[in-house]
Design an enzyme around this catalytic site. Structure first.
Site, mmCIF file in Angstrom:
data_model
loop_
_atom_site.group_PDB
_atom_site.id
_atom_site.type_symbol
_atom_site.label_atom_id
_atom_site.label_comp_id
_atom_site.label_asym_id
_atom_site.label_seq_id
_atom_site.Cartn_x
_atom_site.Cartn_y
_atom_site.Cartn_z
ATOM 1 N N CYS A 47 0.837 -1.211 0.000
ATOM 2 C CA CYS A 47 0.000 0.000 0.000
ATOM 3 C C CYS A 47 0.866 1.253 0.000
ATOM 4 O O CYS A 47 0.598 2.205 -0.743
ATOM 5 C CB CYS A 47 -0.925 0.015 1.217
ATOM 6 S SG CYS A 47 -2.136 -1.318 1.220
ATOM 7 N N THR A 48 1.903 1.246 0.808
ATOM 8 C CA THR A 48 2.779 2.411 0.882
ATOM 9 C C THR A 48 3.482 2.644 -0.453
ATOM 10 O O THR A 48 3.559 3.783 -0.928
ATOM 11 C CB THR A 48 3.802 2.257 2.024
ATOM 12 O OG1 THR A 48 3.059 2.177 3.260
ATOM 13 C CG2 THR A 48 4.760 3.420 2.080
#
Length: 156
Positions: A47-48
């Site tokens: 996600c990051t």
């Protein structure tokens, strides 16, 4: 799971962004195209990397209003946004837990998180393009750019 199809009306919702400000999808109607980006967990590796890649594409961000949605609580989203210097809204789907993700067919009740679903919504509130990837598989931002470019040419 059933995802809303291209050509269907985008399910409206109301929530808060990472600053506690109210956000309603229908507020963008007639004003701006929206890219709704569901992601599983703030601070997770994939996600990051996905949201950082989006942050690093200002020309893509200028093409529409990007709204990133997760089931994380508001204060987690604020810390995440600050830590990653994310220039777009992070929306909480914490309570009722997963209600927005469920409306879009991307809530995983076993994990309590959203799948990696993206929906391009035009100014009329119609879903024009979408993709849903398995949790460990990042999305391709070039696909977003292509969908938005096509959306622009469809409106001419």
């Amino acid at each position: 799971m059933t995802f809303p199809a291209a050509g269907s009306r985008a399910p409206d919702f109301s929530t808060q962004n990472q600053y506690g400000e109210p956000v309603r999808l229908s507020d963008y109607a007639g004003r701006r195209d929206v890219v709704l980006v569901f992601y599983p967990y703030a601070f997770s590796q994939v996600c990051t990397s996905e949201l950082a890649a989006l942050r690093d594409r200002p020309s893509l961000l200028a093409a529409a209003e990007f709204l990133a949605v997760s089931c994380d609580p508001l204060f987690t989203l604020r810390a995440y946004s600050d830590a990653q210097a994310l220039p777009f809204s992070l929306l909480t789907d914490f309570w009722p837990h997963g209600a927005i993700a469920s409306a879009y067919g991307v809530f995983d009740p076993a994990r309590g998180c959203a799948l990696r679903g993206t929906f391009v919504i035009d100014r009329t509130g119609t879903i024009r393009w979408s993709v849903v990837n398995p949790l460990p598989e990042p999305r391709n931002l070039d696909d977003y750019a292509e969908a938005l470019a096509k959306l622009g040419s469809d409106l001419r």
